[in-house]
Design an enzyme around this catalytic site. Structure first.
Site, PDB file in Angstrom:
ATOM      1  N   PHE A  58      52.550  31.331  11.919  1.00  0.00           N
ATOM      2  CA  PHE A  58      51.350  31.759  12.651  1.00  0.00           C
ATOM      3  C   PHE A  58      50.123  31.926  11.756  1.00  0.00           C
ATOM      4  O   PHE A  58      49.057  32.275  12.245  1.00  0.00           O
ATOM      5  CB  PHE A  58      51.631  33.073  13.398  1.00  0.00           C
ATOM      6  CG  PHE A  58      52.080  34.216  12.512  1.00  0.00           C
ATOM      7  CD1 PHE A  58      51.171  34.982  11.804  1.00  0.00           C
ATOM      8  CD2 PHE A  58      53.438  34.502  12.382  1.00  0.00           C
ATOM      9  CE1 PHE A  58      51.591  36.024  10.989  1.00  0.00           C
ATOM     10  CE2 PHE A  58      53.869  35.553  11.568  1.00  0.00           C
ATOM     11  CZ  PHE A  58      52.938  36.310  10.869  1.00  0.00           C
ATOM     12  N   LYS A  90      39.025  43.528  14.853  1.00  0.00           N
ATOM     13  CA  LYS A  90      39.213  42.081  14.891  1.00  0.00           C
ATOM     14  C   LYS A  90      38.290  41.433  15.921  1.00  0.00           C
ATOM     15  O   LYS A  90      37.803  42.108  16.842  1.00  0.00           O
ATOM     16  CB  LYS A  90      40.681  41.783  15.212  1.00  0.00           C
ATOM     17  CG  LYS A  90      41.635  42.271  14.121  1.00  0.00           C
ATOM     18  CD  LYS A  90      43.076  41.850  14.382  1.00  0.00           C
ATOM     19  CE  LYS A  90      43.964  42.254  13.210  1.00  0.00           C
ATOM     20  NZ  LYS A  90      45.344  41.710  13.332  1.00  0.00           N
ATOM     21  N   ARG A  99      47.241  54.294  10.363  1.00  0.00           N
ATOM     22  CA  ARG A  99      48.359  53.422  10.775  1.00  0.00           C
ATOM     23  C   ARG A  99      49.033  53.984  12.035  1.00  0.00           C
ATOM     24  O   ARG A  99      49.427  53.242  12.923  1.00  0.00           O
ATOM     25  CB  ARG A  99      49.396  53.286   9.656  1.00  0.00           C
ATOM     26  CG  ARG A  99      48.949  52.444   8.475  1.00  0.00           C
ATOM     27  CD  ARG A  99      48.914  50.960   8.750  1.00  0.00           C
ATOM     28  NE  ARG A  99      50.208  50.348   8.944  1.00  0.00           N
ATOM     29  CZ  ARG A  99      50.397  49.021   8.969  1.00  0.00           C
ATOM     30  NH1 ARG A  99      49.365  48.177   8.809  1.00  0.00           N
ATOM     31  NH2 ARG A  99      51.582  48.518   9.167  1.00  0.00           N
ATOM     32  N   ASN A 155      45.721  41.992  18.103  1.00  0.00           N
ATOM     33  CA  ASN A 155      46.146  43.394  18.212  1.00  0.00           C
ATOM     34  C   ASN A 155      45.058  44.390  17.761  1.00  0.00           C
ATOM     35  O   ASN A 155      45.358  45.433  17.201  1.00  0.00           O
ATOM     36  CB  ASN A 155      47.460  43.600  17.453  1.00  0.00           C
ATOM     37  CG  ASN A 155      47.355  43.173  16.009  1.00  0.00           C
ATOM     38  OD1 ASN A 155      46.290  42.776  15.558  1.00  0.00           O
ATOM     39  ND2 ASN A 155      48.436  43.284  15.276  1.00  0.00           N
ATOM     40  N   TYR A 170      45.440  37.960   3.753  1.00  0.00           N
ATOM     41  CA  TYR A 170      46.730  37.741   4.423  1.00  0.00           C
ATOM     42  C   TYR A 170      47.669  36.902   3.549  1.00  0.00           C
ATOM     43  O   TYR A 170      48.532  36.190   4.079  1.00  0.00           O
ATOM     44  CB  TYR A 170      46.510  37.068   5.785  1.00  0.00           C
ATOM     45  CG  TYR A 170      45.977  38.007   6.864  1.00  0.00           C
ATOM     46  CD1 TYR A 170      46.562  39.260   7.091  1.00  0.00           C
ATOM     47  CD2 TYR A 170      44.918  37.641   7.678  1.00  0.00           C
ATOM     48  CE1 TYR A 170      46.086  40.123   8.083  1.00  0.00           C
ATOM     49  CE2 TYR A 170      44.437  38.492   8.681  1.00  0.00           C
ATOM     50  CZ  TYR A 170      45.035  39.727   8.870  1.00  0.00           C
ATOM     51  OH  TYR A 170      44.567  40.569   9.868  1.00  0.00           O
ATOM     52  N   HIS A 188      42.982  45.714  12.137  1.00  0.00           N
ATOM     53  CA  HIS A 188      43.754  45.698  10.888  1.00  0.00           C
ATOM     54  C   HIS A 188      43.619  47.087  10.282  1.00  0.00           C
ATOM     55  O   HIS A 188      42.541  47.685  10.327  1.00  0.00           O
ATOM     56  CB  HIS A 188      43.192  44.681   9.893  1.00  0.00           C
ATOM     57  CG  HIS A 188      43.726  44.910   8.502  1.00  0.00           C
ATOM     58  ND1 HIS A 188      44.973  44.459   8.118  1.00  0.00           N
ATOM     59  CD2 HIS A 188      43.239  45.614   7.451  1.00  0.00           C
ATOM     60  CE1 HIS A 188      45.210  44.870   6.877  1.00  0.00           C
ATOM     61  NE2 HIS A 188      44.176  45.562   6.444  1.00  0.00           N
ATOM     62  N   ARG A 233      46.802  50.011  19.677  1.00  0.00           N
ATOM     63  CA  ARG A 233      47.420  48.748  20.098  1.00  0.00           C
ATOM     64  C   ARG A 233      48.245  48.946  21.370  1.00  0.00           C
ATOM     65  O   ARG A 233      48.253  48.091  22.253  1.00  0.00           O
ATOM     66  CB  ARG A 233      48.287  48.211  18.966  1.00  0.00           C
ATOM     67  CG  ARG A 233      47.455  47.676  17.780  1.00  0.00           C
ATOM     68  CD  ARG A 233      48.305  47.551  16.536  1.00  0.00           C
ATOM     69  NE  ARG A 233      47.664  46.766  15.479  1.00  0.00           N
ATOM     70  CZ  ARG A 233      48.167  46.644  14.260  1.00  0.00           C
ATOM     71  NH1 ARG A 233      49.303  47.261  13.942  1.00  0.00           N
ATOM     72  NH2 ARG A 233      47.543  45.917  13.340  1.00  0.00           N
ATOM     73  N   GLU A 270      42.018  46.573  -0.727  1.00  0.00           N
ATOM     74  CA  GLU A 270      41.330  46.003   0.438  1.00  0.00           C
ATOM     75  C   GLU A 270      39.907  46.537   0.573  1.00  0.00           C
ATOM     76  O   GLU A 270      38.997  45.807   0.961  1.00  0.00           O
ATOM     77  CB  GLU A 270      42.139  46.285   1.712  1.00  0.00           C
ATOM     78  CG  GLU A 270      43.451  45.504   1.728  1.00  0.00           C
ATOM     79  CD  GLU A 270      44.300  45.765   2.963  1.00  0.00           C
ATOM     80  OE1 GLU A 270      43.941  46.635   3.785  1.00  0.00           O
ATOM     81  OE2 GLU A 270      45.329  45.082   3.103  1.00  0.00           O
TER      82      GLU A 270
HETATM   83  N1  UDP Z   1      50.804  38.587  13.109  1.00  0.00           N
HETATM   84  C1  UDP Z   1      51.050  37.541  13.979  1.00  0.00           C
HETATM   85  N2  UDP Z   1      52.359  37.267  14.322  1.00  0.00           N
HETATM   86  C2  UDP Z   1      53.401  37.980  13.831  1.00  0.00           C
HETATM   87  C3  UDP Z   1      53.136  39.038  12.924  1.00  0.00           C
HETATM   88  C4  UDP Z   1      51.828  39.320  12.579  1.00  0.00           C
HETATM   89  O1  UDP Z   1      50.133  36.871  14.432  1.00  0.00           O
HETATM   90  O2  UDP Z   1      54.564  37.684  14.170  1.00  0.00           O
HETATM   91  C5  UDP Z   1      49.413  38.906  12.754  1.00  0.00           C
HETATM   92  C6  UDP Z   1      48.912  40.158  13.476  1.00  0.00           C
HETATM   93  O3  UDP Z   1      47.560  39.941  13.863  1.00  0.00           O
HETATM   94  C7  UDP Z   1      49.005  41.207  12.385  1.00  0.00           C
HETATM   95  C8  UDP Z   1      48.669  40.399  11.135  1.00  0.00           C
HETATM   96  O4  UDP Z   1      49.310  39.147  11.363  1.00  0.00           O
HETATM   97  O5  UDP Z   1      48.109  42.286  12.607  1.00  0.00           O
HETATM   98  C9  UDP Z   1      49.139  41.001   9.837  1.00  0.00           C
HETATM   99  O6  UDP Z   1      50.537  41.186   9.908  1.00  0.00           O
HETATM  100  P1  UDP Z   1      51.207  42.492   9.303  1.00  0.00           P
HETATM  101  O7  UDP Z   1      52.683  42.230   9.280  1.00  0.00           O
HETATM  102  O8  UDP Z   1      50.546  42.854   8.031  1.00  0.00           O
HETATM  103  O9  UDP Z   1      50.947  43.579  10.459  1.00  0.00           O
HETATM  104  P2  UDP Z   1      49.931  44.821  10.529  1.00  0.00           P
HETATM  105  O10 UDP Z   1      49.857  45.423   9.155  1.00  0.00           O
HETATM  106  O11 UDP Z   1      48.606  44.289  11.006  1.00  0.00           O
HETATM  107  O12 UDP Z   1      50.545  45.761  11.529  1.00  0.00           O
HETATM  108 MG    MG Z   2      49.464  44.482   7.341  1.00  0.00          MG
END
Ligand code: UDP
Ligand code: MG
Length: 154
Positions: A57, A9, A85, A112, A49, A115, A102, A126
């Protein structure tokens, strides 16, 4: 062999952590099958997204993803989706375990660091979103050696 998408990111580039993060994937034994820098657009982020479109957010998340280019990686390995992951850790950097990317490098639930695709199905969708076919390479990596995996793991 499984392939998965990682995005480094903008925060990662701004903090100078791209090398640190790529190093962790390499040291684990994941193969870099594709890597490129790209400036994300509103269009691709709306798609990427889409599952978060109704969250408060969402606009801030999209803005944060366009502040600088990102580095997109296609990582390959046995069970690569889950392995990546696990290396990434929980979404919120404050809750992610120490030892994860993270958990070690982020204090934020949004900024964080990476992705990472969350399933084999989303990895496939993706990877097509971020890479053209000719941008993903097949070459002999650790799996082609006799110390990368046992025969019955491949
Ligand atoms: N995110 C955020 N606030 C939240 C949850 C997610 O800003 O409360 C952002 C964060 O950058 C995250 C991205 O949205 O990586 C995608 O969310 P997801 O739930 O898919 O999490 P990830 O797969 O990245 O762990
Ligand atoms: Mg995700």
């Amino acid at each position: 062999m499984e392939r998965t998408l990682v995005l480094l990111k903008p925060v990662t580039l701004q903090r100078g952590l791209a090398g640190e993060v790529i190093k962790r994937f390499e040291q684990k034994g994941l193969k870099i099958a594709g890597m490129k820098m790209m400036q994300l657009t509103d269009e691709i982020l709306n798609e990427h997204y889409s599952h978060l479109a109704d969250r408060p957010f969402f606009p801030g998340l999209k803005l944060s993803m366009t502040r600088t280019p990102v580095i997109a990686l296609c990582l390959e390995g046995v069970g690569a989706v889950d392995v990546v992951r696990q290396l990434a850790g929980a979404t919120n950097g404050r809750k992610a375990l120490p030892g994860t990317i993270r958990g070690d490098l982020s204090m934020s639930g949004q900024q964080n660091i990476v992705h990472a695709s969350d399933s084999l199905e989303s990895a496939s969708v993706e990877l097509k979103r971020f890479f053209r076919e000719e941008e993903i390479f097949s070459y002999e990596g650790i799996a082609a050696t006799d110390y990368g995996y046992a025969d019955d793991e491949l």
